[in-house]
Design a protein around this motif. Structure first.
Motif, PDB file in Angstrom:
ATOM      1  N   VAL A  64       0.857  -1.183   0.000  1.00  0.00           N
ATOM      2  CA  VAL A  64       0.000   0.000   0.000  1.00  0.00           C
ATOM      3  C   VAL A  64       0.897   1.239   0.000  1.00  0.00           C
ATOM      4  O   VAL A  64       1.532   1.539   1.016  1.00  0.00           O
ATOM      5  CB  VAL A  64      -0.929   0.023   1.237  1.00  0.00           C
ATOM      6  CG1 VAL A  64      -1.813   1.261   1.218  1.00  0.00           C
ATOM      7  CG2 VAL A  64      -1.771  -1.240   1.318  1.00  0.00           C
ATOM      8  N   PRO A  65       0.991   1.945  -1.126  1.00  0.00           N
ATOM      9  CA  PRO A  65       1.780   3.182  -1.149  1.00  0.00           C
ATOM     10  C   PRO A  65       1.276   4.171  -0.094  1.00  0.00           C
ATOM     11  O   PRO A  65       0.074   4.239   0.187  1.00  0.00           O
ATOM     12  CB  PRO A  65       1.559   3.726  -2.567  1.00  0.00           C
ATOM     13  CG  PRO A  65       1.215   2.509  -3.373  1.00  0.00           C
ATOM     14  CD  PRO A  65       0.429   1.625  -2.436  1.00  0.00           C
ATOM     15  N   TRP A  66       2.212   4.913   0.477  1.00  0.00           N
ATOM     16  CA  TRP A  66       1.890   5.788   1.602  1.00  0.00           C
ATOM     17  C   TRP A  66       0.835   6.839   1.262  1.00  0.00           C
ATOM     18  O   TRP A  66       0.096   7.300   2.129  1.00  0.00           O
ATOM     19  CB  TRP A  66       3.162   6.450   2.145  1.00  0.00           C
ATOM     20  CG  TRP A  66       2.916   7.050   3.488  1.00  0.00           C
ATOM     21  CD1 TRP A  66       2.760   8.370   3.787  1.00  0.00           C
ATOM     22  CD2 TRP A  66       2.751   6.348   4.722  1.00  0.00           C
ATOM     23  NE1 TRP A  66       2.504   8.542   5.123  1.00  0.00           N
ATOM     24  CE2 TRP A  66       2.508   7.303   5.729  1.00  0.00           C
ATOM     25  CE3 TRP A  66       2.794   4.994   5.091  1.00  0.00           C
ATOM     26  CZ2 TRP A  66       2.304   6.965   7.051  1.00  0.00           C
ATOM     27  CZ3 TRP A  66       2.596   4.668   6.412  1.00  0.00           C
ATOM     28  CH2 TRP A  66       2.347   5.640   7.377  1.00  0.00           C
ATOM     29  N   GLU A  67       0.700   7.216  -0.011  1.00  0.00           N
ATOM     30  CA  GLU A  67      -0.297   8.242  -0.353  1.00  0.00           C
ATOM     31  C   GLU A  67      -1.724   7.776  -0.086  1.00  0.00           C
ATOM     32  O   GLU A  67      -2.645   8.589  -0.034  1.00  0.00           O
ATOM     33  CB  GLU A  67      -0.149   8.722  -1.796  1.00  0.00           C
ATOM     34  CG  GLU A  67      -0.472   7.666  -2.820  1.00  0.00           C
ATOM     35  CD  GLU A  67       0.747   7.163  -3.580  1.00  0.00           C
ATOM     36  OE1 GLU A  67       0.536   6.606  -4.667  1.00  0.00           O
ATOM     37  OE2 GLU A  67       1.870   7.314  -3.107  1.00  0.00           O
ATOM     38  N   TYR A  68      -1.949   6.476   0.095  1.00  0.00           N
ATOM     39  CA  TYR A  68      -3.278   5.965   0.412  1.00  0.00           C
ATOM     40  C   TYR A  68      -3.579   5.995   1.911  1.00  0.00           C
ATOM     41  O   TYR A  68      -4.695   5.694   2.320  1.00  0.00           O
ATOM     42  CB  TYR A  68      -3.462   4.547  -0.122  1.00  0.00           C
ATOM     43  CG  TYR A  68      -3.481   4.485  -1.628  1.00  0.00           C
ATOM     44  CD1 TYR A  68      -4.481   5.115  -2.359  1.00  0.00           C
ATOM     45  CD2 TYR A  68      -2.488   3.806  -2.331  1.00  0.00           C
ATOM     46  CE1 TYR A  68      -4.502   5.071  -3.746  1.00  0.00           C
ATOM     47  CE2 TYR A  68      -2.499   3.758  -3.721  1.00  0.00           C
ATOM     48  CZ  TYR A  68      -3.503   4.385  -4.414  1.00  0.00           C
ATOM     49  OH  TYR A  68      -3.523   4.347  -5.778  1.00  0.00           O
ATOM     50  N   VAL A  69      -2.582   6.314   2.724  1.00  0.00           N
ATOM     51  CA  VAL A  69      -2.814   6.486   4.162  1.00  0.00           C
ATOM     52  C   VAL A  69      -3.453   7.852   4.339  1.00  0.00           C
ATOM     53  O   VAL A  69      -2.866   8.880   4.021  1.00  0.00           O
ATOM     54  CB  VAL A  69      -1.500   6.387   4.962  1.00  0.00           C
ATOM     55  CG1 VAL A  69      -1.753   6.695   6.439  1.00  0.00           C
ATOM     56  CG2 VAL A  69      -0.887   5.003   4.798  1.00  0.00           C
ATOM     57  N   LYS A  70      -4.691   7.875   4.799  1.00  0.00           N
ATOM     58  CA  LYS A  70      -5.453   9.121   4.887  1.00  0.00           C
ATOM     59  C   LYS A  70      -5.425   9.754   6.263  1.00  0.00           C
ATOM     60  O   LYS A  70      -5.490  10.964   6.389  1.00  0.00           O
ATOM     61  CB  LYS A  70      -6.912   8.892   4.459  1.00  0.00           C
ATOM     62  CG  LYS A  70      -7.036   8.444   3.022  1.00  0.00           C
ATOM     63  CD  LYS A  70      -6.376   9.432   2.080  1.00  0.00           C
ATOM     64  CE  LYS A  70      -6.413   8.962   0.651  1.00  0.00           C
ATOM     65  NZ  LYS A  70      -5.600   9.768  -0.230  1.00  0.00           N
ATOM     66  N   LYS A  71      -5.352   8.939   7.307  1.00  0.00           N
ATOM     67  CA  LYS A  71      -5.368   9.497   8.657  1.00  0.00           C
ATOM     68  C   LYS A  71      -4.777   8.498   9.634  1.00  0.00           C
ATOM     69  O   LYS A  71      -5.021   7.300   9.522  1.00  0.00           O
ATOM     70  CB  LYS A  71      -6.802   9.823   9.078  1.00  0.00           C
ATOM     71  CG  LYS A  71      -6.906  10.438  10.460  1.00  0.00           C
ATOM     72  CD  LYS A  71      -8.103  11.319  10.577  1.00  0.00           C
ATOM     73  CE  LYS A  71      -8.225  11.955  11.920  1.00  0.00           C
ATOM     74  NZ  LYS A  71      -7.389  13.094  12.141  1.00  0.00           N
ATOM     75  N   ILE A  72      -4.010   9.018  10.560  1.00  0.00           N
ATOM     76  CA  ILE A  72      -3.534   8.224  11.683  1.00  0.00           C
ATOM     77  C   ILE A  72      -4.240   8.784  12.901  1.00  0.00           C
ATOM     78  O   ILE A  72      -4.013   9.925  13.299  1.00  0.00           O
ATOM     79  CB  ILE A  72      -2.005   8.295  11.833  1.00  0.00           C
ATOM     80  CG1 ILE A  72      -1.343   7.723  10.572  1.00  0.00           C
ATOM     81  CG2 ILE A  72      -1.560   7.534  13.079  1.00  0.00           C
ATOM     82  CD1 ILE A  72       0.158   7.819  10.548  1.00  0.00           C
ATOM     83  N   GLY A  73      -5.171   7.994  13.423  1.00  0.00           N
ATOM     84  CA  GLY A  73      -5.992   8.437  14.543  1.00  0.00           C
ATOM     85  C   GLY A  73      -5.384   8.052  15.876  1.00  0.00           C
ATOM     86  O   GLY A  73      -4.188   7.809  15.991  1.00  0.00           O
ATOM     87  N   THR A  74      -6.236   7.967  16.891  1.00  0.00           N
ATOM     88  CA  THR A  74      -5.754   7.634  18.232  1.00  0.00           C
ATOM     89  C   THR A  74      -5.586   6.133  18.431  1.00  0.00           C
ATOM     90  O   THR A  74      -4.819   5.711  19.289  1.00  0.00           O
ATOM     91  CB  THR A  74      -6.707   8.172  19.313  1.00  0.00           C
ATOM     92  OG1 THR A  74      -8.008   7.636  19.079  1.00  0.00           O
ATOM     93  CG2 THR A  74      -6.760   9.683  19.299  1.00  0.00           C
TER      94      THR A  74
END
Length: 90
Positions: A64-74
């Motif tokens: 999964v390329p990093w650009e698909y990471v949308k949010k790092i929550g709690t």
């Protein structure tokens, strides 16, 4: 210390969820992150929990390329990617 900083040791128990299809990919500690020589996050390598183990014991992984990471929550890492855009490797 900057409150926006997250330590990997804290994030190991964050669950990875794809909001595109609702799939869950276990916890970050059970997967891998690729970081380049300059420290830039490039890719998540996820264990494909849906794949069947072959006779030879090889597991499949999803890149999964990093650009698909949308949010790092709690407690979660949210990705948004269509399954057709994912690359599966062994």
């Amino acid at each position: 210390m900057d409150e926006n900083i997250k330590f990997y040791s804290d994030m190991e128990r964050y669950e990875i969820i794809n909001v595109n299809d609702g799939n869950k990919f276990n916890f970050l500690g059970n997967n891998d992150i690729i970081v380049d020589s300059e420290g830039i996050l490039k890719m998540l390598i996820l264990n494909d929990g849906k794949s069947r183990f072959s006779i030879f014991g090889k597991s499949e992984f999803i890149e999964v390329p990093w650009e698909y990471v949308k949010k790092i929550g709690t407690k979660t890492i949210i990705i948004d990617v269509d399954e057709k855009s994912l690359k599966k490797v062994r």
